[in-house]
Design a protein around this motif. Structure first.
Motif, PDB file in Angstrom:
ATOM      1  N   UNK A 118     -56.593  63.758 -21.006  1.00  0.00           N
ATOM      2  CA  UNK A 118     -56.716  64.899 -21.638  1.00  0.00           C
ATOM      3  C   UNK A 118     -55.526  65.707 -21.879  1.00  0.00           C
ATOM      4  N   UNK A 119     -54.626  65.830 -20.780  1.00  0.00           N
ATOM      5  CA  UNK A 119     -53.491  66.529 -21.031  1.00  0.00           C
ATOM      6  C   UNK A 119     -52.694  65.818 -22.171  1.00  0.00           C
ATOM      7  N   UNK A 120     -52.412  64.589 -22.171  1.00  0.00           N
ATOM      8  CA  UNK A 120     -51.674  63.813 -23.172  1.00  0.00           C
ATOM      9  C   UNK A 120     -52.055  63.991 -24.601  1.00  0.00           C
ATOM     10  N   UNK A 121     -53.400  64.119 -25.042  1.00  0.00           N
ATOM     11  CA  UNK A 121     -53.719  64.019 -26.235  1.00  0.00           C
ATOM     12  C   UNK A 121     -53.630  65.660 -26.490  1.00  0.00           C
ATOM     13  N   UNK A 122     -54.035  66.555 -25.677  1.00  0.00           N
ATOM     14  CA  UNK A 122     -54.034  67.964 -25.940  1.00  0.00           C
ATOM     15  C   UNK A 122     -52.766  68.487 -26.436  1.00  0.00           C
ATOM     16  N   UNK A 123     -51.600  67.999 -25.607  1.00  0.00           N
ATOM     17  CA  UNK A 123     -50.387  68.798 -25.711  1.00  0.00           C
ATOM     18  C   UNK A 123     -49.858  68.056 -27.254  1.00  0.00           C
ATOM     19  N   UNK A 124     -50.040  66.811 -27.502  1.00  0.00           N
ATOM     20  CA  UNK A 124     -49.650  66.256 -28.714  1.00  0.00           C
ATOM     21  C   UNK A 124     -50.563  66.917 -30.096  1.00  0.00           C
ATOM     22  N   UNK A 125     -51.676  67.147 -30.035  1.00  0.00           N
ATOM     23  CA  UNK A 125     -52.605  67.965 -30.855  1.00  0.00           C
ATOM     24  C   UNK A 125     -52.153  69.296 -30.818  1.00  0.00           C
ATOM     25  N   UNK A 126     -51.792  69.979 -29.775  1.00  0.00           N
ATOM     26  CA  UNK A 126     -51.340  71.475 -29.913  1.00  0.00           C
ATOM     27  C   UNK A 126     -50.146  71.412 -30.528  1.00  0.00           C
ATOM     28  N   UNK A 127     -49.002  70.512 -30.272  1.00  0.00           N
ATOM     29  CA  UNK A 127     -47.896  70.602 -31.187  1.00  0.00           C
ATOM     30  C   UNK A 127     -48.130  70.164 -32.739  1.00  0.00           C
ATOM     31  N   UNK A 147     -40.636  71.299 -38.189  1.00  0.00           N
ATOM     32  CA  UNK A 147     -39.525  70.425 -37.587  1.00  0.00           C
ATOM     33  C   UNK A 147     -39.593  70.544 -35.976  1.00  0.00           C
ATOM     34  N   UNK A 148     -40.029  71.677 -35.448  1.00  0.00           N
ATOM     35  CA  UNK A 148     -39.970  71.578 -33.848  1.00  0.00           C
ATOM     36  C   UNK A 148     -41.181  70.775 -33.400  1.00  0.00           C
ATOM     37  N   UNK A 149     -42.444  70.970 -34.250  1.00  0.00           N
ATOM     38  CA  UNK A 149     -43.541  70.295 -33.730  1.00  0.00           C
ATOM     39  C   UNK A 149     -43.454  68.613 -33.943  1.00  0.00           C
ATOM     40  N   UNK A 150     -42.592  68.142 -34.965  1.00  0.00           N
ATOM     41  CA  UNK A 150     -42.442  67.070 -35.113  1.00  0.00           C
ATOM     42  C   UNK A 150     -41.656  66.445 -33.790  1.00  0.00           C
ATOM     43  N   UNK A 151     -40.534  66.985 -33.430  1.00  0.00           N
ATOM     44  CA  UNK A 151     -39.611  66.931 -32.529  1.00  0.00           C
ATOM     45  C   UNK A 151     -40.256  66.910 -31.196  1.00  0.00           C
ATOM     46  N   UNK A 152     -41.308  67.874 -30.835  1.00  0.00           N
ATOM     47  CA  UNK A 152     -41.936  67.998 -29.739  1.00  0.00           C
ATOM     48  C   UNK A 152     -42.812  66.752 -29.317  1.00  0.00           C
ATOM     49  N   UNK A 153     -43.676  66.369 -30.571  1.00  0.00           N
ATOM     50  CA  UNK A 153     -44.542  65.327 -30.392  1.00  0.00           C
ATOM     51  C   UNK A 153     -43.707  64.140 -30.180  1.00  0.00           C
ATOM     52  N   UNK A 154     -42.530  63.645 -31.037  1.00  0.00           N
ATOM     53  CA  UNK A 154     -41.681  62.364 -30.692  1.00  0.00           C
ATOM     54  C   UNK A 154     -41.217  62.524 -29.307  1.00  0.00           C
ATOM     55  N   UNK A 155     -40.897  63.633 -28.641  1.00  0.00           N
ATOM     56  CA  UNK A 155     -40.420  63.846 -27.415  1.00  0.00           C
ATOM     57  C   UNK A 155     -41.298  63.525 -26.547  1.00  0.00           C
ATOM     58  N   UNK A 156     -42.399  63.750 -26.666  1.00  0.00           N
ATOM     59  CA  UNK A 156     -43.637  63.273 -25.622  1.00  0.00           C
ATOM     60  C   UNK A 156     -44.125  61.876 -25.723  1.00  0.00           C
ATOM     61  N   UNK A 157     -43.789  61.394 -27.008  1.00  0.00           N
ATOM     62  CA  UNK A 157     -44.585  59.900 -27.147  1.00  0.00           C
ATOM     63  C   UNK A 157     -43.334  59.131 -26.448  1.00  0.00           C
ATOM     64  N   UNK A 158     -42.227  59.384 -26.428  1.00  0.00           N
ATOM     65  CA  UNK A 158     -41.103  58.727 -26.002  1.00  0.00           C
ATOM     66  C   UNK A 158     -41.358  58.237 -24.384  1.00  0.00           C
ATOM     67  N   UNK A 182     -35.843  63.330 -31.714  1.00  0.00           N
ATOM     68  CA  UNK A 182     -36.828  64.066 -30.458  1.00  0.00           C
ATOM     69  C   UNK A 182     -37.262  62.751 -29.478  1.00  0.00           C
ATOM     70  N   UNK A 183     -37.396  61.567 -30.232  1.00  0.00           N
ATOM     71  CA  UNK A 183     -37.845  60.287 -29.423  1.00  0.00           C
ATOM     72  C   UNK A 183     -36.475  60.178 -28.451  1.00  0.00           C
ATOM     73  N   UNK A 184     -35.120  60.233 -29.093  1.00  0.00           N
ATOM     74  CA  UNK A 184     -34.146  59.963 -28.396  1.00  0.00           C
ATOM     75  C   UNK A 184     -33.813  60.716 -27.282  1.00  0.00           C
ATOM     76  N   UNK A 185     -34.160  62.168 -27.641  1.00  0.00           N
ATOM     77  CA  UNK A 185     -33.936  63.437 -26.821  1.00  0.00           C
ATOM     78  C   UNK A 185     -34.814  63.234 -25.352  1.00  0.00           C
TER      79      UNK A 185
END
Length: 431
Positions: A282-291, A158-169, A35-38
């Motif tokens: 607010x947007x960053x923490x919330x989207x990570x929390x949501x995923x 798995x999708x949740x982990x992938x999305x959070x890593x995607x955003x954090x990248x 997810x990070x790589x993507x």
């Protein structure tokens, strides 16, 4: 009943596994690193490249036109059949293509900084287009790999982990690289940023290949035609069209509500500092929390129920923007409303991505998933191109009312494509 009058035993439905059997596995680690790589190359295009161009005196109009080089993300289903059909002579069908695209991304990102935007803008356009092309191609193969790697009851987590890593990248090109640019030449900054693709390269080398050569298409015709034939013949043309319409509509209101977020905040009287420190945080923490919450909830919820619950949250969190458009300057209100909206964005994305994965055939994973993900990108394009005209015509309050109403058709489509008591729930009751 059998032809001889006897009865046949119905095979027992598989029992739902305990959440620890899903969560603590190497599969989830693979989802994090891939997810990070993507995500990282996309944020190079949307965060780092515009900053670099502006720092070198490129005008805003030219920088805006660079958004067009992102077209490969919308049209990636056109060449995904090639990645389904052909296997490179190393690492297998998915890992081989993944490694190739990741190496090309490392090199092309690093190469960007060696050109001067003032004198080599055409060369830069082509290299940026190459980054987008390699990035979209990596997404094709990683999406396919993730679907083939995860069992149905692992898709949500798995999708949740992938999305959070995607955003954090995005912190690499959007934060670290910009800080480094104050102290190092741009050529060094781009090579350091590109080197983060080593995370994906090492992961690709270490994970196992999961593609089944027996299921994979054996001719290019099979790779191009059969994914569509299989999809529409599975439950009929009407059911297939219903799924495609649902994918288009499910996040339409949500996408439109956030398409002009920054101009909306500015029109409401918030300073750029307040927007950067309050709304963006607010947007960053919330989207990570949501995923994260979405993935955890889907350890217990079926995909169908998650779509209903998270979709309702998506709809309801648009409504507070109607209040915010009338409330005047309120930092607390801004933080709460934006947090709620992006929490719903994270929830809805997890459920929708898991649904797309479930609806793909493992014989044509790359092509079908690329088609689905390209389709859900269309509302973002529509939103970005029409919302300005709507706001100028009716104002912000009426605009958010329209966004709320446009979220309803996607929810109604759930009655057809993902009823509350779906197949997964019936299997759980039978077990």
């Amino acid at each position: 009943m059998t032809a001889t009058g006897g009865t046949t035993e119905t095979p027992a439905a598989p029992e739902r596994r305990h959440w620890t059997q899903i969560l603590f596995t190497k599969k989830m680690l693979a989802c994090i690193f891939l997810g990070f790589s993507s995500g990282m190359p996309l944020f190079v295009l949307v965060s780092l490249v515009p900053a670099w161009l502006r720092d070198n005196g490129v005008d805003l109009a030219t920088i805006g036109l660079f958004a067009l080089v992102g077209l490969p993300y919308t049209w990636k289903f056109l060449w995904s059949p090639i990645m389904d059909r052909f296997k490179l002579p190393f690492l297998g069908r998915r890992r081989g293509w993944a490694l190739l695209t990741q190496v090309l991304l490392l090199l092309s990102i690093g190469l960007l900084g060696h050109f001067n935007p003032s004198t080599s803008i055409q060369t830069i356009v082509w290299i940026v287009f190459a980054v987008a092309l390699f990035s979209a191609s990596q997404d094709i193969v990683i999406d396919a790999y993730r679907r083939e790697l995860l069992a149905d009851d692992e898709l949500g987590t798995g999708t949740s982990f992938w999305i959070n890593a995607y955003r954090l990248s995005g912190l690499v090109p959007g934060s670290l690289a910009l800080i480094l640019a104050d102290h190092l030449p741009w050529s060094t900054v781009f090579w350091i940023t590109g080197a983060f693709m080593l995370i994906g390269i090492v992961t690709t080398l270490l994970v196992k290949e999961v593609s089944d050569d027996q299921l994979a298409p054996h001719t290019l015709r099979e790779a191009v035609i059969d994914p569509f034939v299989e999809f529409f013949s599975r439950d009929g043309i009407k059911a297939g069209l219903a799924i495609l319409i649902f994918l288009f509509l499910y996040k339409l209101g949500d996408n439109m509500a956030t398409a002009l977020a920054t101009p909306f905040y500015l029109d409401m009287g918030y300073s750029k500092t307040e927007i950067g420190s309050v709304a963006k945080f607010a947007g960053l923490w919330a989207v990570l929390a949501g995923a994260t919450i979405g993935g955890a909830a889907m350890l217990k919820l079926s995909i169908n129920k998650a779509l209903w619950i998270f979709g309702l949250v998506q709809l309801l969190t648009i409504v507070p923007f109607i209040w915010l458009s009338q409330a005047g300057h309120t930092l607390a209100g801004l933080f709460v409303v934006v947090s709620g909206e992006y929490l719903a964005v994270g929830l809805g994305t997890v459920a929708l991505t898991a649904f797309m994965a479930r609806e793909t055939s493992k014989a044509f994973t790359a092509t079908q998933f690329a088609l689905f993900s390209s389709l859900i990108a269309v509302p973002r394009t529509v939103a970005n191109s029409t919302t300005g005209f709507i706001v100028e015509s009716v104002g912000w309050t009426q605009f958010f009312i329209i966004c709320s109403l446009l979220a309803i058709p996607g929810m109604l489509m759930l009655f057809i494509v993902a009823p509350w008591r779906g197949k997964d729930d019936k299997e759980d009751e039978a077990s």
